[in-house]
Design a protein around this motif. Structure first.
Motif, PDB file in Angstrom:
ATOM      1  N   ARG A 149      35.794  38.618  37.696  1.00 25.95           N
ATOM      2  CA  ARG A 149      35.796  38.721  39.349  1.00 25.95           C
ATOM      3  C   ARG A 149      35.481  37.290  39.566  1.00 25.95           C
ATOM      4  N   LEU A 150      36.434  36.794  40.529  1.00 21.71           N
ATOM      5  CA  LEU A 150      36.172  35.210  40.832  1.00 21.71           C
ATOM      6  C   LEU A 150      35.170  35.196  42.179  1.00 21.71           C
ATOM      7  N   ALA A 151      34.582  34.439  42.561  1.00 14.59           N
ATOM      8  CA  ALA A 151      33.540  34.235  43.525  1.00 14.59           C
ATOM      9  C   ALA A 151      34.484  34.041  44.796  1.00 14.59           C
ATOM     10  N   GLU A 152      35.825  33.741  44.796  1.00 19.19           N
ATOM     11  CA  GLU A 152      36.566  33.360  45.695  1.00 19.19           C
ATOM     12  C   GLU A 152      37.959  33.545  45.491  1.00 19.19           C
ATOM     13  N   PRO A 153      38.977  34.243  46.290  1.00 22.70           N
ATOM     14  CA  PRO A 153      40.213  34.461  45.684  1.00 22.70           C
ATOM     15  C   PRO A 153      41.035  33.036  45.589  1.00 22.70           C
ATOM     16  N   VAL A 154      41.919  32.958  44.535  1.00 19.45           N
ATOM     17  CA  VAL A 154      42.533  31.651  44.508  1.00 19.45           C
ATOM     18  C   VAL A 154      44.011  31.711  45.353  1.00 19.45           C
ATOM     19  N   VAL A 155      44.433  30.671  45.683  1.00 20.76           N
ATOM     20  CA  VAL A 155      45.769  30.695  46.542  1.00 20.76           C
ATOM     21  C   VAL A 155      46.645  30.486  45.220  1.00 20.76           C
ATOM     22  N   PHE A 156      47.776  31.238  45.461  1.00 20.78           N
ATOM     23  CA  PHE A 156      49.061  31.114  44.648  1.00 20.78           C
ATOM     24  C   PHE A 156      49.800  29.876  44.887  1.00 20.78           C
ATOM     25  N   ASN A 165      47.165  20.518  40.788  1.00 18.97           N
ATOM     26  CA  ASN A 165      46.914  21.972  41.504  1.00 18.97           C
ATOM     27  C   ASN A 165      45.858  22.569  40.830  1.00 18.97           C
ATOM     28  N   ALA A 166      45.333  21.903  39.659  1.00 12.93           N
ATOM     29  CA  ALA A 166      44.251  22.588  38.809  1.00 12.93           C
ATOM     30  C   ALA A 166      42.836  22.833  39.639  1.00 12.93           C
ATOM     31  N   VAL A 167      42.468  24.110  39.210  1.00 13.80           N
ATOM     32  CA  VAL A 167      41.205  24.461  40.063  1.00 13.80           C
ATOM     33  C   VAL A 167      40.232  24.927  39.129  1.00 13.80           C
ATOM     34  N   LEU A 168      39.056  24.656  39.058  1.00 12.74           N
ATOM     35  CA  LEU A 168      37.637  25.288  38.390  1.00 12.74           C
ATOM     36  C   LEU A 168      37.115  26.270  39.256  1.00 12.74           C
ATOM     37  N   ALA A 169      37.309  27.557  38.993  1.00  8.62           N
ATOM     38  CA  ALA A 169      36.746  28.519  40.026  1.00  8.62           C
ATOM     39  C   ALA A 169      35.699  29.045  39.403  1.00  8.62           C
ATOM     40  N   ALA A 170      34.560  29.386  40.152  1.00  8.75           N
ATOM     41  CA  ALA A 170      33.446  30.279  39.823  1.00  8.75           C
ATOM     42  C   ALA A 170      33.717  31.753  39.533  1.00  8.75           C
ATOM     43  N   PRO A 171      33.133  32.108  38.502  1.00 11.75           N
ATOM     44  CA  PRO A 171      33.184  33.518  38.414  1.00 11.75           C
ATOM     45  C   PRO A 171      31.856  34.294  39.131  1.00 11.75           C
ATOM     46  N   VAL A 177      45.764  37.795  36.820  1.00 12.86           N
ATOM     47  CA  VAL A 177      46.284  38.955  37.221  1.00 12.86           C
ATOM     48  C   VAL A 177      46.054  39.513  38.681  1.00 12.86           C
ATOM     49  N   GLY A 178      45.341  38.772  39.448  1.00 14.61           N
ATOM     50  CA  GLY A 178      45.408  38.859  40.963  1.00 14.61           C
ATOM     51  C   GLY A 178      44.573  37.641  41.513  1.00 14.61           C
ATOM     52  N   ASP A 179      44.551  37.760  42.926  1.00 15.73           N
ATOM     53  CA  ASP A 179      44.100  36.610  43.368  1.00 15.73           C
ATOM     54  C   ASP A 179      42.148  36.452  43.078  1.00 15.73           C
ATOM     55  N   ARG A 180      41.728  37.349  42.540  1.00 20.74           N
ATOM     56  CA  ARG A 180      40.300  37.344  42.449  1.00 20.74           C
ATOM     57  C   ARG A 180      39.887  37.788  41.004  1.00 20.74           C
ATOM     58  N   TYR A 181      41.066  38.220  39.953  1.00 21.20           N
ATOM     59  CA  TYR A 181      40.665  38.829  38.805  1.00 21.20           C
ATOM     60  C   TYR A 181      41.441  38.288  37.951  1.00 21.20           C
ATOM     61  N   VAL A 182      40.831  37.743  36.440  1.00 22.40           N
ATOM     62  CA  VAL A 182      41.072  37.339  35.305  1.00 22.40           C
ATOM     63  C   VAL A 182      40.979  38.557  34.089  1.00 22.40           C
ATOM     64  N   LEU A 183      41.957  38.780  33.237  1.00 21.84           N
ATOM     65  CA  LEU A 183      41.726  39.401  32.295  1.00 21.84           C
ATOM     66  C   LEU A 183      41.308  38.633  30.947  1.00 21.84           C
ATOM     67  N   THR A 184      40.450  39.166  30.165  1.00 28.43           N
ATOM     68  CA  THR A 184      39.903  38.401  28.836  1.00 28.43           C
ATOM     69  C   THR A 184      39.579  39.371  27.948  1.00 28.43           C
TER      70      THR A 184
END
Length: 263
Positions: free
Chosen positions: A122-129, A94-100, A55-62
């Motif tokens: 909340r992700l540790a780093e912002p993702v690039v869209f 372009n798959a990414v495994l991000a750290a929370p 839902v944003g460059d540093r946030y996921v809803l679950t």
């Protein structure tokens, strides 16, 4: 989906064990049809154990119930973005495994009833869209917020039957929503105004689809209207109960602040 319950990395190159065939009665999604789709990865077992929505460059809803027990430890969970086939890498460059960085479950979440079953990661780093990784729109502009008697799409890597194997490719299913009184009359008597019921004969979300998005598209824009929460089995005569995202817009805003959008 929790069974009143209810998720890999950029992928084979990291040694992820493939699950196996998700949603009940659906079909394989087009690669990257849902660029906001998230898989929450059990890093110890190397499998997707829940879904989510960027839902944003540093946030996921679950769903909050996805982040309980051993999964309340951020070191146990990875956040997979931009993937389609969990067994391949060439289809999802372009798959990414991000750290929370942190898990932020709703403070009133009740595991006994699954009320307020929503959480932010909340992700540790912002993702690039980009083309394959983009956030989904929240339904803030729709003041009624109900989306009752509406068709929604539910993507996921979950099981194709209750207790069955999960899917190595992202699948999707079209479901209908109903009013809460109708849902209650059909056996889900504990449903609240902050929940949204779905049903379609022979079609459903299932185990390991928990936390995944329910989206309704308006004028070409998908809106996140629900998160998979719980049901009685999968594709039974009973509706499934999902978290109604519109009911939590204020909490999302207070917790995550202003969410950057993809241009």
């Amino acid at each position: 989906m929790a069974a009143v319950a209810g998720a890999v990395m950029a992928v084979c190159p990291l040694g992820i064990a493939p699950p196996a065939n998700a949603v009940v009665g659906g079909q394989e999604a087009r690669p990257h049809q849902y660029p906001f789709m998230v898989g929450l990865v059990d890093l110890a077992e190397r499998r997707v154990m829940c879904g989510g929505a960027l839902v944003g460059d540093r946030y996921v809803l679950t769903a909050a119930h996805c982040l309980t027990g051993s999964y309340s430890d951020t070191a146990r969970v990875g956040v997979l973005l931009g993937d389609h086939d969990l067994t391949r890498g060439d289809d999802s460059p372009n798959a990414v495994l991000a750290a929370p960085a942190s898990f932020l479950p709703h403070p009133d979440y009740d595991p006994a009833t699954q009320r307020d079953d929503i959480a932010l990661v909340r992700l540790a780093e912002p993702v690039v869209f980009g083309r394959d990784v983009r956030p989904v729109a929240l339904p803030a502009r729709y003041a009624h917020g109900t989306f009752d008697h509406t068709q929604v799409e539910a993507p996921g890597w979950g099981a194709t039957s209750f207790g069955g194997r999960t899917s190595d490719v992202l699948r999707t299913v079209v479901l209908g929503t109903m009013s809460n009184p109708t849902c209650g009359a059909r056996g889900m008597s504990q449903v609240t105004a902050a929940q949204l019921c779905t049903y379609a004969p022979g079609r459903d979300t299932c185990q390991y689809d928990s936390g995944g998005p329910l989206v309704h598209t308006i004028a070409g824009t998908p809106y996140l209207v629900g998160l998979v929460s719980y049901g009685k089995g999968c594709a039974t005569d009973s509706p499934a109960v999902n978290t109604r995202v519109w009911s939590y817009l204020s909490w999302i805003g207070r917790t995550a602040g202003r969410l950057p959008r993809a241009s």
